[in-house]
Design a protein around this motif. Structure first.
Motif, mmCIF file in Angstrom:
data_model
loop_
_atom_site.group_PDB
_atom_site.id
_atom_site.type_symbol
_atom_site.label_atom_id
_atom_site.label_comp_id
_atom_site.label_asym_id
_atom_site.label_seq_id
_atom_site.Cartn_x
_atom_site.Cartn_y
_atom_site.Cartn_z
ATOM 1 N N PHE A 15 0.870 -1.171 0.000
ATOM 2 C CA PHE A 15 0.000 0.000 0.000
ATOM 3 C C PHE A 15 0.905 1.218 0.000
ATOM 4 O O PHE A 15 2.025 1.186 0.517
ATOM 5 N N GLY A 16 0.407 2.269 -0.631
ATOM 6 C CA GLY A 16 1.238 3.468 -0.719
ATOM 7 C C GLY A 16 0.387 4.665 -1.048
ATOM 8 O O GLY A 16 -0.811 4.543 -1.308
ATOM 9 N N GLY A 17 1.005 5.832 -1.005
ATOM 10 C CA GLY A 17 0.265 7.048 -1.324
ATOM 11 C C GLY A 17 0.965 8.282 -0.822
ATOM 12 O O GLY A 17 2.202 8.352 -0.844
ATOM 13 N N ARG A 18 0.141 9.232 -0.350
ATOM 14 C CA ARG A 18 0.654 10.544 0.074
ATOM 15 C C ARG A 18 1.740 10.421 1.128
ATOM 16 O O ARG A 18 1.603 9.679 2.099
ATOM 17 N N PHE A 19 2.764 11.218 0.958
ATOM 18 C CA PHE A 19 3.874 11.195 1.912
ATOM 19 C C PHE A 19 3.415 11.562 3.316
ATOM 20 O O PHE A 19 3.790 10.916 4.293
ATOM 21 N N ASP A 20 2.569 12.622 3.414
ATOM 22 C CA ASP A 20 2.171 13.070 4.762
ATOM 23 C C ASP A 20 1.337 12.014 5.491
ATOM 24 O O ASP A 20 1.269 12.020 6.720
ATOM 25 N N VAL A 21 0.709 11.103 4.735
ATOM 26 C CA VAL A 21 -0.035 10.018 5.368
ATOM 27 C C VAL A 21 0.910 8.857 5.672
ATOM 28 O O VAL A 21 0.965 8.350 6.797
ATOM 29 N N MET A 22 1.691 8.470 4.679
ATOM 30 C CA MET A 22 2.579 7.305 4.818
ATOM 31 C C MET A 22 3.627 7.501 5.918
ATOM 32 O O MET A 22 4.107 6.538 6.512
ATOM 33 N N LYS A 23 3.970 8.755 6.187
ATOM 34 C CA LYS A 23 5.033 8.975 7.179
ATOM 35 C C LYS A 23 4.573 8.637 8.597
ATOM 36 O O LYS A 23 5.390 8.589 9.516
ATOM 37 N N LEU A 24 3.272 8.353 8.757
ATOM 38 C CA LEU A 24 2.801 7.907 10.070
ATOM 39 C C LEU A 24 3.147 6.449 10.343
ATOM 40 O O LEU A 24 3.012 5.958 11.456
ATOM 41 N N LYS A 38 8.927 5.269 11.122
ATOM 42 C CA LYS A 38 8.981 6.728 11.065
ATOM 43 C C LYS A 38 7.920 7.328 11.973
ATOM 44 O O LYS A 38 8.166 8.293 12.678
ATOM 45 N N GLY A 39 6.737 6.715 11.953
ATOM 46 C CA GLY A 39 5.634 7.215 12.763
ATOM 47 C C GLY A 39 5.108 6.151 13.705
ATOM 48 O O GLY A 39 5.705 5.086 13.843
ATOM 49 N N PRO A 40 3.969 6.422 14.341
ATOM 50 C CA PRO A 40 3.453 5.559 15.410
ATOM 51 C C PRO A 40 2.553 4.407 14.947
ATOM 52 O O PRO A 40 2.181 3.565 15.774
ATOM 53 N N VAL A 41 2.167 4.341 13.666
ATOM 54 C CA VAL A 41 1.216 3.305 13.251
ATOM 55 C C VAL A 41 1.956 2.003 13.008
ATOM 56 O O VAL A 41 2.795 1.919 12.102
#
Ligand SMILES: *Cc1c(COP(=O)(O)O)cnc(C)c1O
Length: 430
Positions: free
Chosen positions: A278-287, A291-294
């Motif tokens: 799955f992939g897409g917008r950087f600002d979403v994927m960076k979660l 890198k992020g908490p998800v």
């Protein structure tokens, strides 16, 4: 048709696995017969354990767009195999497949590899919920997004075929955040959003539904999904597990000119090995962790063999620009041939097709959503399936699945298939 060996293997399988199979639609129960066991495949042809050969329109449910045992993919796999099959550490092969997608699909800025379509969608929803801080998901009846709990609601194909409403074992509490609406119904979507749009984390949809038979989105419906999700700051997730690199290299989002926030892949990107992404917008994927908490993880994610098969499949598709035109032309030839037969034999049937995905529905009404798809005569499909199989044509063993063509489905293959279709129609409808 001799099927002694298949029968013996199926009987053995029944003592080992529930229903004798590892995925329900393989059982052939929807077409009222026992499955054939496959020995090997090459190009458009598969051969069963009794030596019967078939022209294959299932293609492992879509992935084998280059045909079975493509020599370039096999050569690359043999080489990769010598280097070891898994490390649980990064390899350059992951960069290669990832960049193939990120560089060519404009909506995908970052991507994560997983092992199946189910896993890709399941994680994309978790991510969408984390990003928006909302719980509800809107999906459409007859769309299948894998078998994760929250999505087993009016989920098409296997479930439609087996006649199971959702599934036991899925708690109410898990699906209470899943809202469903009819496919291609803009008004229903607008109404739902006007009532609860601020609670909806994401809309997920198959841009060309392939799990209730082939049912394309209308342009207006695609546009509406993009508009309302933008207006209410929900995410639009396109499930391109089936359509990605199938209806166009850049997938259905290219055909519809809609840029989703997230896209889910599987099937073709694995070139016949188990891969999802799955992939897409950087600002979403960076979660996504780390890198992020998800949280999400996978022992075999990005596995070297799977990355190799996927990369070499996409590489070949990308570097043969004519492939999609060729697939379209061949499938159109099939569509025309079938239409001629339908008229000639005065059969109540409808054909839907997008590129190299095609379905023949045994109903004389247009099929635009789950409701109209369910009006099809499944017994008649079963009869057609069995007649075709007898004549060496392996169609999907359910009315509610797509036929797929590969680059190996040349004129001779199409002609032979149409000849078998004529004989089958003659046997059934004369
Ligand atoms: C096949 C499919 C899935 C599930 O993928 P698996 O790899 O079988 O888990 C999800 N969505 C769509 C649209 C599919 O066609």
């Amino acid at each position: 048709m001799n099927n002694e060996n298949s029968r013996a293997m199926y009987e053995r399988a029944l003592t080992l696995m529930p229903g004798g199979v590892n995925s329900p639609v393989r059982s052939f129960s929807a077409v009222d017969m026992d499955p054939v066991f496959i020995q090997h495949g090459k190009g458009a042809t598969i051969t069963d354990v009794d030596g019967n050969s078939y022209l294959d329109y299932v293609l492992s449910w879509g992935p084998m767009i280059l045909g079975h045992a493509d020599p370039d993919v096999i050569r690359a796999l043999e080489k990769a195999l010598q280097n070891g099959t898994s490390f649980g550490a990064p390899t350059e092969l992951e960069n290669m497949l990832a960049s193939m997608i990120v560089d060519n699909v404009s909506s995908v800025e970052r991507i994560r590899m997983v092992n199946s379509g189910t896993e890709a969608v399941m994680t994309a929803l978790r991510l969408a919920r984390a990003f928006t801080g909302r719980s509800k998901i809107l999906k459409f009846s007859g769309n299948y997004h894998g078998h994760s709990d929250g999505l087993l609601v009016q989920a098409g194909s296997g479930i439609m075929t087996q006649g199971i409403p959702g599934s036991p074992g899925v708690p109410e509490s898990v699906v209470e955040n899943t809202i469903t609406a009819p496919y291609n119904d803009e008004n229903a979507v607008r109404k739902l959003f006007s009532e609860q749009g601020h609670e909806i984390a994401a809309v997920i949809a198959e841009p060309v539904a392939g799990n209730m038979g082939v049912v394309p989105m209308t342009m207006e419906f695609a546009q509406t999904l993009r508009e309302v999700t933008e207006e209410y700051e929900s995410l639009l997730i396109l499930d391109e597990v089936m359509t990605g690199f199938r209806v166009a290299f850049e997938g259905a989002q290219y055909l519809y000119n809609v840029k989703p926030d997230l896209t889910c892949y599987s099937k073709i990107i694995g070139g016949g090995l188990p891969v999802g992404a799955f992939g897409g917008r950087f600002d979403v994927m960076k979660l996504m962790a780390p890198k992020g908490p998800v949280y999400q993880a996978g022992t075999l994610s990005g596995n070297p063999l799977a990355m190799t098969a996927g990369y070499h499949t996409l590489h070949k598709l990308l570097n043969n620009g004519h492939i999609y035109q060729q697939l379209d032309r061949q499938t159109m030839k099939m569509e025309r041939g079938l239409r001629t037969l339908i008229q000639e034999y005065d059969v109540k049937a409808t054909i839907n097709r997008v590129g190299s995905m095609l379905s023949i529905f045994f109903t004389d009404q247009p099929v635009t959503d789950y409701e109209s798809a369910s009006k099809s005569d499944t017994d008649m499909y079963g009869q057609f399936f069995r007649e075709m199989l007898e004549r060496g044509i392996y169609l999907p063993p359910s009315q509610f699945e797509s036929w797929f063509l590969s680059v190996c489905h040349d004129d001779q293959v199409i002609d032979q298939t149409l000849e078998a279709a004529r004989d089958s129609f003659e046997a059934i409808f004369k």
